[in-house]
Design an enzyme around this catalytic site. Structure first.
Site, PDB file in Angstrom:
ATOM      1  N   CYS A   2       0.860  -1.012  -0.091  1.00  0.00           N
ATOM      2  CA  CYS A   2       0.009  -0.041   0.010  1.00  0.00           C
ATOM      3  C   CYS A   2       0.864   1.363  -0.012  1.00  0.00           C
ATOM      4  CB  CYS A   2      -0.934   0.124   1.173  1.00  0.00           C
ATOM      5  SG  CYS A   2      -2.169  -1.144   1.192  1.00  0.00           S
ATOM      6  N   ARG A  27       3.971  -0.350  -4.609  1.00  0.00           N
ATOM      7  CA  ARG A  27       3.877  -0.782  -3.174  1.00  0.00           C
ATOM      8  C   ARG A  27       2.334  -1.636  -3.361  1.00  0.00           C
ATOM      9  NH1 ARG A  27       6.943   1.623   0.612  1.00  0.00           N
ATOM     10  NH2 ARG A  27       5.545   0.845   2.213  1.00  0.00           N
ATOM     11  N   TRP A  75      -2.662  -2.724  -1.820  1.00  0.00           N
ATOM     12  CA  TRP A  75      -2.494  -4.333  -1.918  1.00  0.00           C
ATOM     13  C   TRP A  75      -3.379  -4.957  -0.949  1.00  0.00           C
ATOM     14  CZ3 TRP A  75      -0.875  -8.391   1.255  1.00  0.00           C
ATOM     15  CH2 TRP A  75      -0.337  -9.483   0.460  1.00  0.00           C
ATOM     16  N   ASN A 101      -2.510   1.891   5.446  1.00  0.00           N
ATOM     17  CA  ASN A 101      -1.368   0.825   5.129  1.00  0.00           C
ATOM     18  C   ASN A 101      -1.331  -0.006   6.377  1.00  0.00           C
ATOM     19  OD1 ASN A 101       0.628  -0.681   4.176  1.00  0.00           O
ATOM     20  ND2 ASN A 101       2.161   1.029   4.527  1.00  0.00           N
ATOM     21  N   GLY A 102      -1.582  -1.381   6.368  1.00  0.00           N
ATOM     22  CA  GLY A 102      -1.323  -2.205   7.568  1.00  0.00           C
ATOM     23  C   GLY A 102      -2.496  -3.201   7.871  1.00  0.00           C
ATOM     24  N   GLU A 484      17.281 -18.238  -6.549  1.00  0.00           N
ATOM     25  CA  GLU A 484      16.984 -16.933  -6.791  1.00  0.00           C
ATOM     26  C   GLU A 484      16.741 -16.850  -8.334  1.00  0.00           C
ATOM     27  OE1 GLU A 484      16.332 -14.259  -5.366  1.00  0.00           O
ATOM     28  OE2 GLU A 484      16.600 -12.638  -6.598  1.00  0.00           O
ATOM     29  N   LYS A 488      12.781 -15.611  -9.504  1.00  0.00           N
ATOM     30  CA  LYS A 488      12.497 -14.431 -10.203  1.00  0.00           C
ATOM     31  C   LYS A 488      11.382 -15.035 -11.335  1.00  0.00           C
ATOM     32  CE  LYS A 488      13.790 -11.583  -8.791  1.00  0.00           C
ATOM     33  NZ  LYS A 488      14.638 -11.412  -7.511  1.00  0.00           N
ATOM     34  N   GLU A 491       7.914 -15.279  -9.961  1.00  0.00           N
ATOM     35  CA  GLU A 491       7.078 -13.860  -9.762  1.00  0.00           C
ATOM     36  C   GLU A 491       6.805 -13.058 -10.798  1.00  0.00           C
ATOM     37  OE1 GLU A 491      11.094 -11.707  -7.754  1.00  0.00           O
ATOM     38  OE2 GLU A 491       9.181 -11.114  -6.859  1.00  0.00           O
ATOM     39  N   HIS A 507      17.528 -37.351  -4.999  1.00  0.00           N
ATOM     40  CA  HIS A 507      16.827 -37.835  -3.832  1.00  0.00           C
ATOM     41  C   HIS A 507      15.618 -37.451  -4.080  1.00  0.00           C
ATOM     42  CE1 HIS A 507      20.599 -38.676  -1.457  1.00  0.00           C
ATOM     43  NE2 HIS A 507      20.991 -37.475  -2.042  1.00  0.00           N
ATOM     44  N   LYS A 610       5.756  -4.473  -3.273  1.00  0.00           N
ATOM     45  CA  LYS A 610       7.351  -4.221  -2.973  1.00  0.00           C
ATOM     46  C   LYS A 610       7.610  -4.396  -1.696  1.00  0.00           C
ATOM     47  CE  LYS A 610      11.440  -3.202  -4.621  1.00  0.00           C
ATOM     48  NZ  LYS A 610      12.176  -4.423  -5.148  1.00  0.00           N
TER      49      LYS A 610
HETATM   50  C1  F6R Z   1      11.648 -11.022  -4.847  1.00  0.00           C
HETATM   51  C2  F6R Z   1      11.543  -9.900  -3.758  1.00  0.00           C
HETATM   52  C3  F6R Z   1      11.239 -10.249  -2.390  1.00  0.00           C
HETATM   53  C4  F6R Z   1      11.971  -9.437  -1.160  1.00  0.00           C
HETATM   54  C5  F6R Z   1      11.262  -9.922  -0.152  1.00  0.00           C
HETATM   55  C6  F6R Z   1      12.154  -9.093   1.157  1.00  0.00           C
HETATM   56  O1  F6R Z   1      12.277 -10.283  -6.159  1.00  0.00           O
HETATM   57  O2  F6R Z   1      11.866  -8.569  -3.944  1.00  0.00           O
HETATM   58  O3  F6R Z   1      11.180 -11.624  -2.426  1.00  0.00           O
HETATM   59  O4  F6R Z   1      13.191  -9.747  -1.352  1.00  0.00           O
HETATM   60  O5  F6R Z   1      10.002  -9.333  -0.071  1.00  0.00           O
HETATM   61  O6  F6R Z   1      12.303  -7.844   1.050  1.00  0.00           O
HETATM   62  P1  F6R Z   1      13.077  -6.759   1.485  1.00  0.00           P
HETATM   63  O7  F6R Z   1      14.339  -7.112   1.130  1.00  0.00           O
HETATM   64  O8  F6R Z   1      12.435  -5.252   1.371  1.00  0.00           O
HETATM   65  O9  F6R Z   1      12.814  -7.051   3.363  1.00  0.00           O
END
Ligand code: F6R
Length: 615
Positions: A2, A27, A75, A101-102, A484, A488, A491, A507, A610
């Site tokens: 948010c 966000r 969000w 937000n929250g 990782e 990527k 998502e 395994h 984000k």
């Molecule tokens: C994936 C991504 C998320 C963040 C996770 C932690 O691309 O961006 O997995 O890494 O939500 O976020 P931060 O680093 O802001 O605590």
């Protein structure tokens, strides 16, 4: 999670607020809304979907001029992403509008209480209850700031709230508990936002609100108090980057821009931390050296990509410092009752500094007596504020929801911490530390070299747009890189993707291999631990024998892998522990290109936001 914007000043508030929401849309993008006071009444517009839907609505039916306004990009948590559930929410008698937000944890209890007073909820959100509560409190208190303070004393959970009163049109009042809020200080104008990018076009002077504080904001001044009305001291700060850093700068996507910024982000994270003798000067780590010498265990807590950076760092920490290191998902940490002592150093890694799971892990660790060091990219955010010390990554603003440059800089920052520990504890001689620091200092150039060679990766990704599933395998630090790469792809491309330690395949997961399945292999440098290289060659053969199409990431000059690669992606040769800084980059580009080929919104993937400020 948010985005919140507020404005009081001499500019048209609607334009400022919509501009701010555009910057904060990363966000949350399930719905957007705005509120101003016009002709003594609230004018509230809101629309499900991306901000563009709200903008179209405003174009068709413009709002009246106002000098004060607030906006929200959502969000969804409580209640689906509909017009009705979009913020702002208006109180039953139409006096107050609220954005949030929250999560209000006691909303059910408050709803029941309000129902007894005859208030009927129109949305499914937890936020609406605050609008009604605030209105009835305001009718008694007579002042919006006082009403906000009294209302906040009744709320539990995490919240940033902003409210506007139809009878007091030149003023916004906001409150903060566990969710971010910054105040922008302009000349005859003031701003409120979840992060500074919302007002960076107008001012770089800001103050971060602390826990349980209320801000009363008008064009000509700002008053901050605690929830009991006591004035509090605020810490002003100046944003070190400018508006251009929060824009696409000629790239089609923020993600592409941020991938391209990685050499600079890595270089900036090293800047000022290496002394002329090649040793490390980490003045920011305000934990006394005597205490660092006594650390007998390190626990890294983080989520998502930051967790993968922690997994990479574990290999370096144990190798360089000979300190046992555990890496734990922040969301699991406090619930398993971890054993923590003063001699345990907890490292919390977070790009945003606001991730609720990580914040809760930090609080738990400190309550149990451990020292906490934050690795963070966002100045003045909550996690560093609540930690014993912080080492900032210098990645600049990361706007694309999928993390890229933050990941590389997190690895670099934890490596700096590890080397610093090795230096002060005497696990490594000064010349050994300096030699590794030189390897790190070479990495911006090497990342740059990778960026020059990615056209083939883009073309390759497009070929796999119809794949049902993509697997990633790696060994040693290549294992978290595989995780990782898979994250990527999940998502951004919404595809089934999994990362595995290559040795684990046999395994169980090898049963997933079928004719034509793409398997991306992160090959360790042959000059590192030779045995790792040999073993991964065997793993490639195992999947090829079962029909996999192998996409192999290997360093320049490693010809041993060539016969086993259906597709080969070259990265510059580097020491083993440095390899994640180059081998991750093609995986970022692969996911970005594949998602683009599928027509997805790469910067704002579905269901995500984000900064994850709920647990
Ligand atoms: C994936 C991504 C998320 C963040 C996770 C932690 O691309 O961006 O997995 O890494 O939500 O976020 P931060 O680093 O802001 O605590």
């Amino acid at each position: 999670m948010c985005g919140i914007v507020g404005y009081a000043g001499h500019r048209p508030a609607v334009d400022v607020v919509v501009g701010g929401l555009k910057r904060l849309e990363y966000r949350g993008y399930d719905s957007a809304g705005i509120a101003v006071v016009a002709d003594g009444a609230l004018d509230v517009r809101k629309k499900a979907g991306k901000l563009a839907n709200l903008q179209a609505m405003l174009e068709a039916d413009p709002m009246k001029d106002a000098s004060t306004g607030m906006g929200h990009t959502r969000w969804a948590t409580h209640g689906g992403p509909t017009d009705v559930n979009a913020h702002p929410h208006v109180s039953s008698r139409g006096r107050v509008a609220v954005i949030h937000n929250g999560i209000i944890e006691n909303f059910a209890e408050l709803t029941a209480e309000l129902a007894e007073q005859g208030v009927v909820m129109t949305s499914e959100t937890d936020t609406e209850v605050v609008a009604h509560l605030l209105e009835s409190t305001l009718e008694q208190a007579g002042d919006l700031a006082e009403a906000m303070r009294l209302a906040c004393q009744r709320l539990s959970g995490a919240f940033t709230l902003v409210a506007i009163d139809a009878q007091d049109p030149d003023r916004l009042v906001a409150a903060r508990r566990n969710s971010p809020l910054v105040v922008g200080i302009g000349d005859g104008e003031h701003f409120l936002a979840s992060d500074v990018s919302a007002f960076i076009d107008y001012t770089r002077d800001a103050i971060e609100l602390g826990q349980d504080q209320v801000v009363d904001l008008r064009a000509d001044g700002v008053v901050v108090t605690d929830f009991r009305g006591q004035p509090v001291e605020v810490t002003p700060f100046t944003v070190t980057w400018d508006a251009a850093a929060a824009e696409k700068g000629g790239y089609d996507l923020f993600m592409l821009k941020e991938i391209a910024e990685q050499p600079k982000a890595v270089a900036d994270t090293l800047l000022g931390r290496i002394a002329p003798d090649g040793l490390l000067r980490l003045d920011e780590i305000r934990i006394p050296v005597a205490e660092l010498r006594e650390v007998d265990k390190i626990v890294i807590v983080a989520c998502g990509t930051a967790y993968h950076a922690g997994m990479v760092a574990k290999y370096a920490i144990e190798h360089w410092c000979r300190i046992p290191c555990e890496v734990e998902l922040a969301s699991e940490f406090r619930y398993r009752d971890p054993i923590l002592t003063r001699r345990i150093l907890v490292i919390a890694i977070s790009q945003s500094g606001e991730t609720m799971d990580t914040l809760m892990a930090v609080r738990h660790a400190r309550e149990q007596g451990a020292r906490v060091l934050a690795i963070c990219n966002t100045n003045g955010s909550t996690i560093p504020r609540e930690s014993d010390a912080v080492l900032y990554t210098q990645a600049g603003p990361e706007i694309a929801v999928a993390s890229t440059k933050a990941f590389l800089t997190q690895i670099v920052a934890v490596y700096l911490v590890a080397l610093y520990l090795a230096q002060v504890r005497g696990n490594k001689f000064g010349d050994e530390v300096a030699a590794i620091v030189r390897q790190l200092a070479d990495m911006p150039h090497k990342v740059d070299l990778v960026l020059d060679t990615l056209e083939g990766v883009r073309a390759l990704a497009e070929q796999f747009a119809e794949a049902q599933s993509v697997l990633f395998i790696g060994r040693h630090v290549g294992y978290p890189v595989a995780l990782e790469g898979a994250l990527k792809l999940k998502e951004l491309a919404y595809m089934h993707a999994e990362g595995f330690a290559a040795g684990e395949l046999k395994h169980g997961p090898i049963a997933l291999i079928e004719e034509g399945i793409p398997v991306i292999v992160v090959v360790p440098p042959p000059l590192g631990r030779g045995v790792l290289h040999e073993k991964i060659i065997s793993n490639i053969q195992e999947v090829r024998a079962r029909g996999a199409v192998t996409i192999v990431i290997a360093e320049e000059g490693d010809e041993v892998v060539t016969p086993y690669a259906d597709h080969l992606i070259r990265v510059p040769a580097c020491p083993t522990l440095m390899q994640p800084l180059v081998s991750t980059v093609p995986l970022q580009v692969f996911a970005c290109a594949l998602a683009t080929a599928k027509g997805h919104d790469v910067d704002q993937p579905r269901n995500l936001a984000k900064s994850v400020t709920v647990e």
